[in-house]
Every structure is written in structure tokens, then in C-alpha cells.
Design a protein around this motif. Structure first.
Motif, short mmCIF file in Angstrom:
data_model
loop_
_atom_site.label_atom_id
_atom_site.label_comp_id
_atom_site.label_asym_id
_atom_site.label_seq_id
_atom_site.Cartn_x
_atom_site.Cartn_y
_atom_site.Cartn_z
N ILE A 271 -3.97 -3.90 2.09
CA ILE A 271 -5.17 -3.27 1.57
C ILE A 271 -5.33 -1.90 2.23
O ILE A 271 -5.23 -1.77 3.45
CB ILE A 271 -6.43 -4.12 1.85
CG1 ILE A 271 -6.28 -5.52 1.24
CG2 ILE A 271 -7.68 -3.42 1.32
CD1 ILE A 271 -6.28 -5.53 -0.27
N TYR A 272 -5.59 -0.88 1.41
CA TYR A 272 -5.81 0.47 1.91
C TYR A 272 -7.17 0.95 1.44
O TYR A 272 -7.57 0.70 0.30
CB TYR A 272 -4.71 1.41 1.40
CG TYR A 272 -3.33 0.96 1.79
CD1 TYR A 272 -2.80 1.26 3.04
CD2 TYR A 272 -2.55 0.20 0.91
CE1 TYR A 272 -1.53 0.84 3.41
CE2 TYR A 272 -1.28 -0.23 1.27
CZ TYR A 272 -0.77 0.09 2.52
OH TYR A 272 0.48 -0.33 2.88
N GLY A 273 -7.89 1.65 2.34
CA GLY A 273 -9.26 2.03 2.06
C GLY A 273 -9.50 3.53 2.05
O GLY A 273 -8.55 4.32 2.05
N PRO A 274 -10.77 3.93 2.05
CA PRO A 274 -11.14 5.34 1.93
C PRO A 274 -10.55 6.23 3.03
O PRO A 274 -10.27 5.77 4.13
CB PRO A 274 -12.67 5.31 2.01
CG PRO A 274 -13.04 3.95 1.54
CD PRO A 274 -11.95 3.06 2.06
N SER B 116 -13.87 1.47 -7.41
CA SER B 116 -13.00 2.36 -6.64
C SER B 116 -12.77 3.67 -7.39
O SER B 116 -12.76 3.70 -8.62
CB SER B 116 -11.65 1.70 -6.36
OG SER B 116 -11.80 0.58 -5.52
N GLU C 109 -9.16 -2.01 -6.58
CA GLU C 109 -10.30 -2.91 -6.40
C GLU C 109 -11.48 -2.43 -7.24
O GLU C 109 -11.54 -1.27 -7.68
CB GLU C 109 -10.68 -2.98 -4.92
CG GLU C 109 -9.60 -3.53 -4.00
CD GLU C 109 -9.33 -5.01 -4.21
OE1 GLU C 109 -10.24 -5.71 -4.71
OE2 GLU C 109 -8.22 -5.47 -3.87
N GLU D 60 -13.12 6.27 -2.59
CA GLU D 60 -14.03 5.14 -2.35
C GLU D 60 -13.41 3.88 -2.90
O GLU D 60 -12.60 3.92 -3.84
CB GLU D 60 -15.40 5.40 -2.98
CG GLU D 60 -15.37 5.66 -4.47
CD GLU D 60 -16.73 6.08 -5.02
OE1 GLU D 60 -17.69 6.12 -4.24
OE2 GLU D 60 -16.81 6.35 -6.23
N GLY D 61 -13.77 2.74 -2.30
CA GLY D 61 -13.18 1.48 -2.72
C GLY D 61 -11.90 1.21 -1.98
O GLY D 61 -11.76 1.53 -0.79
N ALA D 62 -10.92 0.63 -2.68
CA ALA D 62 -9.67 0.26 -2.03
C ALA D 62 -8.60 -0.01 -3.08
O ALA D 62 -8.90 -0.20 -4.26
CB ALA D 62 -9.86 -0.98 -1.16
N GLU E 217 -4.69 -2.31 -3.37
CA GLU E 217 -3.78 -3.27 -2.73
C GLU E 217 -2.36 -2.98 -3.19
O GLU E 217 -2.11 -2.78 -4.38
CB GLU E 217 -4.16 -4.70 -3.10
CG GLU E 217 -3.24 -5.75 -2.49
CD GLU E 217 -3.60 -7.16 -2.93
OE1 GLU E 217 -2.76 -8.06 -2.76
OE2 GLU E 217 -4.71 -7.35 -3.48
#
Length: 294
Positions: free
Chosen positions: A212-215, A235, A232, A203-205, A207
Motif C-alpha cells: 500500500i502506498y499513500g499520499p 483517491s 483505493e 490523496e488516498g492510496a 495498492e
């Protein structure tokens, strides 16, 4: 130059009436260190008519690691173990030469609504131990090393890293680390890692190098020693890694081995129902999968 060598997106996989997000194995990266299989289960809400039921099935040549965020699973196996796993604890089952286990929703919540969310992982065994005697260890949440540094919460779920050691009895140099942050912050943690590393975002992200990379993404590094990124706020990430093995690993269904012969023997043994039965769950089993006729 970015230190990210590969980005692996979760892919839907069916494990029998239950969809998961599969991370490993991946066609371009079969293993990360000794980690050969990683599934993200859920999150999913199950009603009073639906339960998580994985029927008795066999393994060889690996250890399984179950780590829940929500829900509960009753584990039973052919060496006599019967234990309920709850969020934050670790089930570590080593198959070695062969073990059979089942995973089910416990009886006391089968007729109520419940949530299921967690990670199921396979860690390959070193060649010299792939035929060891099967074993099982359950480590409660209180037995897992946790600490906080500069507002970042760390949990060493398995292995060794950060000059700490988890109580999970692993068989090769490896680590599984949980990192949580309530604030945006740069992390420089490469000096604490070794071998290969994969970073999974729950969860979150994060950098890295302006990206930016996410879930539901796992980032595989080129060099774990250069693991630096910005996490971030709010996260949660997991880092899987360790020293890779010199030999290739073959995988067929639930079997992992350094030789196709060992897998063929286990496959026939399961078809002939010569594995030990699961104590208290002897009547059902998962048959070896066959390709549908065209």
C-alpha cells in the motif's frame, strides 16, 4: 516481480518564505521522461498578512506548468503576459532562450485569508528547441480533456495519452494525467502509456503487488507498459511521463540546458541584469543565490 523501480518521498524545500514538497529532481532519478522538476505546494492557509510572492526570476531551456487545486496566482512575465491562474486551469510558459516571470497573490485577495495548493512543474525542452523564442499559453479548465470510464474520472492535463490530446502545446512526447476514483478498483492502463512513468499520490492510496502506498509519494515504474495497480476509494493520483531525451540535462538554479556553457551564459546575464524585465513588476527580483561565507 514488482513493476515499481523507485519510491520518491516528498522532501521539504524552501522557495522563499514558502515551503514545498519536492519530488523531482531526485538524487537517484533526475528526470522522469522530460519532467525535470516537480514541486507540491501546500496545502497551506495564508492570512491577511501573508501572501504567495515569488519575485521576478529567470528561466532557460524549459517549459513551466502550473496547476492549482486551491488558491489563485497572478502571473506576469517579460513577454508581456499578465494572467490569473485559478484551480483547474493550466499555465504553460516556455522559456526557450530566456524569460523572466513573477508569481504573486492577486491584489484583490492580498488582505484576506486564502488557501494555496497545487503543483509546479518544469518540462525540459528538446535540444533543438532549447533556444526557441519564449512563449506563454493559458488553458482554462474547460479546455482540458475529461472523461469517465467504469466510474474512474480522467483528465489529460498535458500531452497525449488514451488516444486523446490536450490543448497544452508541448514539444516532445509526454503526458500528465489526473485520475480520481470514488471506489476501490483495479486499473490496467499500461497500454495507454509510453516512455517513463511516475505515479504521484495526492490523496488516498494505491495498492501494487500487495503493498500500500499513500499520499506524498511518487512511484517510478520499471516499464510504463506494465502499469497496473488498485486505486483505493476517494483517491486522486497524477501520472507524469513520456519519452526520455538522449542527452543529459544540466540544472543550475532556474536554468536547464544540454550544455554547461548555456547555463553559465544565462547565469552571468542574470547577474548583469540583462534579461528583459517583467512588465508591471520591474522593481524587484530574485538575485542569483550565493553560498554563505563560512
Amino acid at each position: 516481480m514488482s513493476n515499481i523501480n523507485l519510491i520518491i518521498e516528498e522532501r521539504a524545500a524552501d522557495i522563499g518564505k514558502f515551503l514545498v514538497g519536492r519530488l523531482l529532481p531526485f538524487r537517484q532519478k533526475r528526470m522522469v521522461g522530460p519532467f525535470i522538476y516537480i514541486d507540491h505546494m501546500g496545502p497551506v492557509k495564508l492570512n491577511e498578512r501573508n501572501n504567495f510572492d515569488v519575485l521576478p526570476h529567470p528561466h532557460i531551456g524549459l517549459s513551466t506548468l502550473t496547476f492549482l487545486f486551491e488558491g489563485s496566482i497572478m502571473h506576469r512575465d517579460s513577454i508581456g503576459t499578465e494572467v490569473e491562474i485559478k484551480p483547474g486551469a493550466v499555465n504553460w510558459m516556455t522559456a526557450g532562450r530566456g524569460i523572466v516571470h513573477s508569481e504573486r497573490t492577486p491584489a484583490y485577495i492580498r488582505h484576506s485569508e486564502k488557501n494555496m495548493h497545487g503543483l509546479q512543474i518544469w518540462v525540459a525542452l528538446p535540444k533543438e528547441l532549447e533556444q526557441m523564442e519564449p512563449s506563454f499559453y493559458h488553458i482554462p479548465e474547460s479546455g482540458i480533456p475529461c472523461w469517465e470510464t467504469d466510474g474512474i474520472q480522467y483528465k489529460l492535463i498535458a500531452g497525449e495519452a488514451f488516444n486523446r490530446k490536450s490543448g497544452v502545446p508541448v514539444y516532445s512526447p509526454m503526458y500528465m494525467i489526473e485520475i480520481k476514483s470514488s471506489q476501490k478498483q483495479e486499473l490496467i492502463i499500461g497500454k495507454h502509456l509510453y516512455g517513463e512513468s511516475g505515479l504521484y499520490i495526492l490523496e488516498g492510496a494505491i495498492e501494487s503487488d500487495g503493498n500500500i502506498y499513500g499520499p506524498r509519494q511518487m512511484l517510478v515504474t520499471k516499464d510504463s507498459q506494465l502499469c497496473t495497480f488498485t486505486i483505493e476509494a476517494n483517491s486522486t493520483i497524477y501520472i507524469f511521463g513520456g519519452e526520455p531525451f538522449p542527452e543529459e540535462r544540466f540544472i543550475d538554479w532556474n536554468f536547464v540546458a544540454t550544455s554547461r556553457e548555456l547555463i553559465a551564459e544565462a547565469k552571468q546575464k542574470w547577474k548583469d541584469q540583462l534579461f528583459e524585465k517583467v512588465k508591471g513588476d520591474e522593481t524587484e527580483f530574485v538575485p542569483y543565490p550565493t553560498l554563505p561565507k563560512k
